[in-house]
Design an enzyme around this catalytic site. Structure first.
Site, PDB file in Angstrom:
ATOM      1  CB  SER A   8     -29.755 -53.957 -32.604  1.00  0.00           C
ATOM      2  OG  SER A   8     -29.957 -52.860 -33.188  1.00  0.00           O
TER       3      SER A   8
ATOM      4  CE1 TYR B  21     -29.544 -51.872 -27.040  1.00  0.00           C
ATOM      5  CE2 TYR B  21     -29.872 -51.090 -29.296  1.00  0.00           C
ATOM      6  CZ  TYR B  21     -30.056 -51.995 -28.553  1.00  0.00           C
ATOM      7  OH  TYR B  21     -30.727 -53.014 -28.619  1.00  0.00           O
TER       8      TYR B  21
END
Length: 244
Positions: free
Chosen positions: A136, A149
């Site tokens: 990401s 995350y």
């Protein structure tokens, strides 16, 4: 992107929904034999109905022993996509041990475990291979409530480089794709606040989030011989976000 993966066997984790499902379907359409791994059996049932011939494996990748049992004898794999992940939204000051451990077990530890199994098989067979880790852009920037995350994706950046360095001599390439928000079920958690989502989208020079297909196309490129000299790298699919 028209690529031919006929004669190759691919394993995709987190294949039940979103980017993983899109990747499994695209590989299947391109001729690969696909092993689809995910936690939710209903997702696997619907996927195999859509794409007859896909081999389903239902397992919690956050469970080391269950993963070893489910995938330890999976057989020859030429292409691996480590896509499985959880995004547990918690402000930093409220982050719990349980959420932290779950995030790292699924998002990072499973990448190590599954990649070890697949890479050892490639080495034993003496074949080249390609591994793509779905990361990401939050490996490089942070969003509110995503301390766990973001940390897992930062860890994945270095794990990808370490894998590329050590597996390169065996002709195994390892890369990542790093998308911005993709409006899958996971992505929608990040954009539940409409005002935040609006401001976030406006910070992207292209004024949009990424589509599943955008990410899948980058994954297919990195899996293919079209990227034969690319390893240890990450492709940003971020609509220009990090340029601004």
């Amino acid at each position: 992107m028209k690529l031919n993966f006929r004669g190759l066997r691919a394993l995709v984790t987190g294949a039940g929904r979103g980017i993983g499902r899109g990747t499994a379907k695209a590989l299947h359409a391109s001729g690969a034999k696909v092993v689809a791994v995910t936690l939710n059996n209903e997702d696997l049932v619907s996927l195999t109905k859509e794409c007859p011939g896909i081999e389903p494996v239902c397992v919690d990748l956050g469970d080391w022993e269950a993963t070893e049992k489910a995938l330890g004898g999976i057989g020859p794999v030429d292409l691996l996509v480590n896509n499985a992940a959880v995004a547990l939204v918690q402000p930093f000051l409220e982050a719990t041990k349980e959420a932290f451990d779950r995030s790292f077990h699924v998002n990072v530890r499973s990448v190590l475990q599954v990649s070890q199994m697949v890479a050892k098989g490639m080495i034993d067979r003496g074949v080249a291979g390609s591994i793509v880790n779905v990361s990401s852009m939050v490996a490089y920037v942070t969003f509110p409530g995503l301390a766990n995350y973001c940390s897992t994706k930062g860890a994945m950046t270095m794990l990808t480089k370490a894998m590329a360095m050590e597996l390169g001599p065996h002709k195994i390439r390892v890369n990542s794709v790093n998308p911005t928000v993709v409006l899958t079920d996971m992505g929608k958690k990040v954009t539940e606040d409409a005002e935040f989502a609006k401001k976030l989208k406006e910070r992207h020079p292209l004024r949009k989030f990424a589509e599943v297909e955008d990410v899948v196309n980058s994954i297919l490129f990195l899996l293919s011989d079209s990227s034969a000299s690319t390893s240890g790298s990450g492709i940003l699919v971020d609509a220009g976000y990090l340029a601004s």
